[in-house]
Design a protein around this motif. Structure first.
Motif, PDB file in Angstrom:
ATOM      1  N   GLY A 212       0.823  -1.198   0.000  1.00 19.33           N
ATOM      2  CA  GLY A 212       0.000   0.000   0.000  1.00 19.33           C
ATOM      3  C   GLY A 212       0.859   1.250   0.000  1.00 19.33           C
ATOM      4  O   GLY A 212       1.979   1.238   0.512  1.00 19.33           O
ATOM      5  N   PRO A 213       0.387   2.371  -0.560  1.00 10.29           N
ATOM      6  CA  PRO A 213       1.165   3.607  -0.620  1.00 10.29           C
ATOM      7  C   PRO A 213       1.631   4.113   0.739  1.00 10.29           C
ATOM      8  O   PRO A 213       2.751   4.622   0.863  1.00 10.29           O
ATOM      9  CB  PRO A 213       0.192   4.599  -1.268  1.00 10.29           C
ATOM     10  N   ALA A 214       0.795   3.990   1.773  1.00 11.87           N
ATOM     11  CA  ALA A 214       1.191   4.468   3.101  1.00 11.87           C
ATOM     12  C   ALA A 214       2.322   3.618   3.669  1.00 11.87           C
ATOM     13  O   ALA A 214       3.274   4.146   4.259  1.00 11.87           O
ATOM     14  CB  ALA A 214      -0.013   4.471   4.042  1.00 11.87           C
ATOM     15  N   SER A 215       2.223   2.308   3.517  1.00 12.72           N
ATOM     16  CA  SER A 215       3.287   1.426   3.998  1.00 12.72           C
ATOM     17  C   SER A 215       4.585   1.687   3.242  1.00 12.72           C
ATOM     18  O   SER A 215       5.668   1.716   3.836  1.00 12.72           O
ATOM     19  CB  SER A 215       2.880  -0.041   3.839  1.00 12.72           C
ATOM     20  N   ALA A 216       4.485   1.877   1.932  1.00 13.31           N
ATOM     21  CA  ALA A 216       5.672   2.164   1.127  1.00 13.31           C
ATOM     22  C   ALA A 216       6.331   3.461   1.598  1.00 13.31           C
ATOM     23  O   ALA A 216       7.558   3.553   1.698  1.00 13.31           O
ATOM     24  CB  ALA A 216       5.296   2.267  -0.341  1.00 13.31           C
ATOM     25  N   ASN A 217       5.496   4.452   1.898  1.00 13.26           N
ATOM     26  CA  ASN A 217       6.029   5.731   2.353  1.00 13.26           C
ATOM     27  C   ASN A 217       6.761   5.584   3.681  1.00 13.26           C
ATOM     28  O   ASN A 217       7.886   6.074   3.844  1.00 13.26           O
ATOM     29  CB  ASN A 217       4.896   6.747   2.471  1.00 13.26           C
ATOM     30  N   SER A 273      -8.028   3.973   6.658  1.00 17.71           N
ATOM     31  CA  SER A 273      -7.276   3.358   5.576  1.00 17.71           C
ATOM     32  C   SER A 273      -7.478   4.101   4.258  1.00 17.71           C
ATOM     33  O   SER A 273      -6.537   4.303   3.480  1.00 17.71           O
ATOM     34  CB  SER A 273      -7.694   1.888   5.427  1.00 17.71           C
ATOM     35  N   LYS A 274      -8.722   4.512   4.011  1.00 22.13           N
ATOM     36  CA  LYS A 274      -9.004   5.263   2.787  1.00 22.13           C
ATOM     37  C   LYS A 274      -8.319   6.628   2.809  1.00 22.13           C
ATOM     38  O   LYS A 274      -7.750   7.072   1.802  1.00 22.13           O
ATOM     39  CB  LYS A 274     -10.521   5.433   2.624  1.00 22.13           C
ATOM     40  N   GLU A 275      -8.352   7.295   3.953  1.00 19.95           N
ATOM     41  CA  GLU A 275      -7.670   8.584   4.085  1.00 19.95           C
ATOM     42  C   GLU A 275      -6.165   8.423   3.869  1.00 19.95           C
ATOM     43  O   GLU A 275      -5.533   9.242   3.191  1.00 19.95           O
ATOM     44  CB  GLU A 275      -7.918   9.168   5.479  1.00 19.95           C
ATOM     45  N   TYR A 277      -4.581   6.110   2.173  1.00 22.88           N
ATOM     46  CA  TYR A 277      -4.265   5.806   0.776  1.00 22.88           C
ATOM     47  C   TYR A 277      -4.190   7.088  -0.049  1.00 22.88           C
ATOM     48  O   TYR A 277      -3.216   7.317  -0.790  1.00 22.88           O
ATOM     49  CB  TYR A 277      -5.324   4.874   0.179  1.00 22.88           C
ATOM     50  N   GLU A 278      -5.199   7.916   0.077  1.00 25.53           N
ATOM     51  CA  GLU A 278      -5.248   9.140  -0.725  1.00 25.53           C
ATOM     52  C   GLU A 278      -4.107  10.090  -0.363  1.00 25.53           C
ATOM     53  O   GLU A 278      -3.468  10.683  -1.246  1.00 25.53           O
ATOM     54  CB  GLU A 278      -6.606   9.822  -0.527  1.00 25.53           C
ATOM     55  N   ASP A 279      -3.834  10.230   0.943  1.00 26.37           N
ATOM     56  CA  ASP A 279      -2.756  11.118   1.368  1.00 26.37           C
ATOM     57  C   ASP A 279      -1.396  10.587   0.937  1.00 26.37           C
ATOM     58  O   ASP A 279      -0.543  11.338   0.458  1.00 26.37           O
ATOM     59  CB  ASP A 279      -2.798  11.289   2.893  1.00 26.37           C
ATOM     60  N   ALA A 280      -1.193   9.278   1.094  1.00 25.63           N
ATOM     61  CA  ALA A 280       0.104   8.690   0.754  1.00 25.63           C
ATOM     62  C   ALA A 280       0.378   8.745  -0.748  1.00 25.63           C
ATOM     63  O   ALA A 280       1.531   8.918  -1.159  1.00 25.63           O
ATOM     64  CB  ALA A 280       0.165   7.248   1.249  1.00 25.63           C
ATOM     65  N   MET A 281      -0.658   8.594  -1.576  1.00 24.65           N
ATOM     66  CA  MET A 281      -0.456   8.730  -3.018  1.00 24.65           C
ATOM     67  C   MET A 281       0.017  10.148  -3.358  1.00 24.65           C
ATOM     68  O   MET A 281       0.908  10.324  -4.199  1.00 24.65           O
ATOM     69  CB  MET A 281      -1.753   8.398  -3.774  1.00 24.65           C
ATOM     70  N   ARG A 282      -0.551  11.126  -2.677  1.00 19.18           N
ATOM     71  CA  ARG A 282      -0.088  12.504  -2.903  1.00 19.18           C
ATOM     72  C   ARG A 282       1.346  12.681  -2.408  1.00 19.18           C
ATOM     73  O   ARG A 282       2.175  13.293  -3.082  1.00 19.18           O
ATOM     74  CB  ARG A 282      -1.017  13.508  -2.214  1.00 19.18           C
ATOM     75  N   CYS A 283       1.628  12.156  -1.233  1.00 20.40           N
ATOM     76  CA  CYS A 283       2.972  12.286  -0.674  1.00 20.40           C
ATOM     77  C   CYS A 283       4.015  11.632  -1.577  1.00 20.40           C
ATOM     78  O   CYS A 283       5.072  12.214  -1.858  1.00 20.40           O
ATOM     79  CB  CYS A 283       3.037  11.642   0.712  1.00 20.40           C
ATOM     80  N   PRO A 289      -2.078  18.276  -0.681  1.00 21.01           N
ATOM     81  CA  PRO A 289      -1.392  18.316   0.608  1.00 21.01           C
ATOM     82  C   PRO A 289      -0.867  16.939   0.996  1.00 21.01           C
ATOM     83  O   PRO A 289      -1.515  15.931   0.751  1.00 21.01           O
ATOM     84  CB  PRO A 289      -2.507  18.759   1.556  1.00 21.01           C
ATOM     85  N   CYS A 290       0.307  16.925   1.612  1.00 18.02           N
ATOM     86  CA  CYS A 290       0.903  15.704   2.162  1.00 18.02           C
ATOM     87  C   CYS A 290       0.932  15.888   3.669  1.00 18.02           C
ATOM     88  O   CYS A 290       1.796  16.581   4.194  1.00 18.02           O
ATOM     89  CB  CYS A 290       2.309  15.508   1.594  1.00 18.02           C
ATOM     90  N   GLU A 291      -0.043  15.268   4.355  1.00 19.46           N
ATOM     91  CA  GLU A 291      -0.243  15.556   5.773  1.00 19.46           C
ATOM     92  C   GLU A 291       0.318  14.502   6.719  1.00 19.46           C
ATOM     93  O   GLU A 291       0.677  14.810   7.859  1.00 19.46           O
ATOM     94  CB  GLU A 291      -1.743  15.733   6.044  1.00 19.46           C
ATOM     95  N   ARG A 292       0.411  13.243   6.281  1.00 16.68           N
ATOM     96  CA  ARG A 292       0.792  12.181   7.208  1.00 16.68           C
ATOM     97  C   ARG A 292       2.085  11.465   6.843  1.00 16.68           C
ATOM     98  O   ARG A 292       2.593  10.676   7.631  1.00 16.68           O
ATOM     99  CB  ARG A 292      -0.332  11.137   7.309  1.00 16.68           C
ATOM    100  N   GLY A 293       2.614  11.733   5.668  1.00 18.83           N
ATOM    101  CA  GLY A 293       3.812  11.028   5.234  1.00 18.83           C
ATOM    102  C   GLY A 293       4.934  11.973   4.856  1.00 18.83           C
ATOM    103  O   GLY A 293       4.871  13.182   5.092  1.00 18.83           O
ATOM    104  N   LYS A 294       5.956  11.391   4.263  1.00 17.67           N
ATOM    105  CA  LYS A 294       7.112  12.150   3.795  1.00 17.67           C
ATOM    106  C   LYS A 294       6.966  12.397   2.302  1.00 17.67           C
ATOM    107  O   LYS A 294       6.600  11.480   1.561  1.00 17.67           O
ATOM    108  CB  LYS A 294       8.387  11.352   4.075  1.00 17.67           C
ATOM    109  N   PRO A 295       7.206  13.617   1.834  1.00 16.64           N
ATOM    110  CA  PRO A 295       7.032  13.892   0.403  1.00 16.64           C
ATOM    111  C   PRO A 295       8.163  13.305  -0.453  1.00 16.64           C
ATOM    112  O   PRO A 295       9.333  13.399  -0.094  1.00 16.64           O
ATOM    113  CB  PRO A 295       7.037  15.427   0.337  1.00 16.64           C
ATOM    114  N   TYR A 296       7.779  12.689  -1.562  1.00 15.33           N
ATOM    115  CA  TYR A 296       8.726  12.163  -2.542  1.00 15.33           C
ATOM    116  C   TYR A 296       8.282  12.641  -3.924  1.00 15.33           C
ATOM    117  O   TYR A 296       7.307  13.384  -4.044  1.00 15.33           O
ATOM    118  CB  TYR A 296       8.766  10.635  -2.498  1.00 15.33           C
TER     119      TYR A 296
END
Length: 348
Positions: A212-217, A273-275, A277-283, A289-296
């Motif tokens: 998942g994008p969040a786990s990858a981040n 989980s849905k939130e 996913y959407e945030d991590a894809m942006r990050c 906005p990238c609110e919960r992860g690290k930007p790449y």
């Protein structure tokens, strides 16, 4: 005289300690084996705080001892065995990992089955009753709910434009269903612990990896990858189950309170989980906005209609036939029950 005095003193001590012992006996200790400590924000921000505050939330006289599976030094593939043994009372089950011990779990999340959260809810609800019955009969456990880590997508070090580009590549997969799918594409599926993936991508041990994008981040995968192909293959289903002997320690009223609280946690994780996913894809792709992860700054490959059709067709062509053989080998009614529930939803 001495003997009579000792008997009297012993009686007094026993009488005086009985209320104290009874009071202590009312407190039920629940040992909870959680998700790995580094698996992401669901474990850190939802699961761990929930169990640490469970006594307060439910008003039950319980003491909760929460321990992530990796901190406990227990392979996450052993989740159901640990549950059956009673070593832990509640286990946060990692679906793909425990599916070798109980193949029916994989039927909740075959590749191509849950390509969205909405589809996942429908299919998981349809088959979780059967999985719950299997856990009860085979592992002395009660299923308390199921939740998704989120859509599993593909991260690659070489730049890719679609699924056809995976041919000849080595792809880290999370379960046998995913391995069969990438094999159909001409790739080689490789099983590998999550913590080893970032370095393996960097060194070229694997070309691509699925998560998942969040786990990858959180795992730093975008530092070693160039591209993310956001075609959802699965939802990475997990869940909670309690040992039936532990469950029996509670009165029916207490069981209702405990099950209700964990139902709330499951619902909370679905939304979170849905939130994520959407945030991590942006990050991961450098979009605000990238609110919960690290930007790449990963390249986000466009998902083609051809790729969507390939994934959708995987259920009937790859995932179901292979899984059905495995599941029927331990539970002869497995495939038939899946087809009567999930299969009807899919028109199979």
């Amino acid at each position: 005289m001495f003997n009579r005095l000792m008997i009297t003193l012993t009686s007094v001590l026993l009488f005086s300690t009985t209320p104290f012992s009874a009071a202590r006996a009312e407190t039920i200790t629940l040992r909870v084996l959680g998700q790995p400590s580094g698996s992401g924000l669901i474990a850190q921000q939802k699961e761990k705080p929930f169990f640490e505050a469970l006594a307060e939330k439910t008003g039950l006289d319980i003491k909760v001892e929460y321990l992530p599976v990796d901190v406990a030094g227990i392979p996450d593939t052993d989740g159901l065995r640990i549950l059956k043994s009673g070593l832990f009372d509640i286990v946060s089950i990692r679906g793909p990992q425990v599916s070798r011990d109980e193949p029916s779990v994989l039927g909740l999340d075959l590749v191509g089955l849950n390509t969205s959260f909405e589809a996942g809810r429908k299919h998981i609800d349809a088959f979780s009753g059967y999985v719950g019955a299997r856990l009860e009969s085979q592992f002395n456990a009660k299923l308390l709910g199921v939740w998704p880590a989120g859509p599993q997508v593909i991260f690659c070090k070489p730049e890719v434009k679609g699924l056809s580009d995976l041919k000849g590549m080595k792809v880290r997969v999370g379960d046998q269903s995913a391995a069969n799918f990438v094999a159909k594409l001409g790739a080689t599926g490789i099983s590998m612990p999550f913590g080893e993936v970032q370095q393996s991508l960097s060194r070229g041990v694997v070309d691509c990896a699925i998560t998942g994008p969040a786990s990858a981040n959180s795992g730093g995968w975008p530092e070693a990858a160039t591209t993310v192909l956001p075609v959802a293959l699965q939802l990475a289903v997990n869940g909670y189950a309690i040992n039936l002997n532990s469950w029996a320690k509670f009165t029916p009223e207490q069981q209702t309170k405990l099950a209700g609280a964990i139902n709330e946690l499951n619902a909370d994780i679905w939304a979170f989980s849905k939130e994520l996913y959407e945030d991590a894809m942006r990050c991961n792709t450098g979009q605000p906005p990238c609110e919960r992860g690290k930007p790449y700054k990963l390249i986000e490959a466009a998902v083609s209609e051809a790729d969507l059709k390939t994934v959708a067709a995987a259920v009937g062509e790859v995932s179901l036939p292979t899984w059905a053989k495995q599941c029927n080998a331990v539970a002869p009614d497995c495939e038939a029950e899946w087809k009567k529930s999930v299969g009807v939803e899919l028109g199979l």
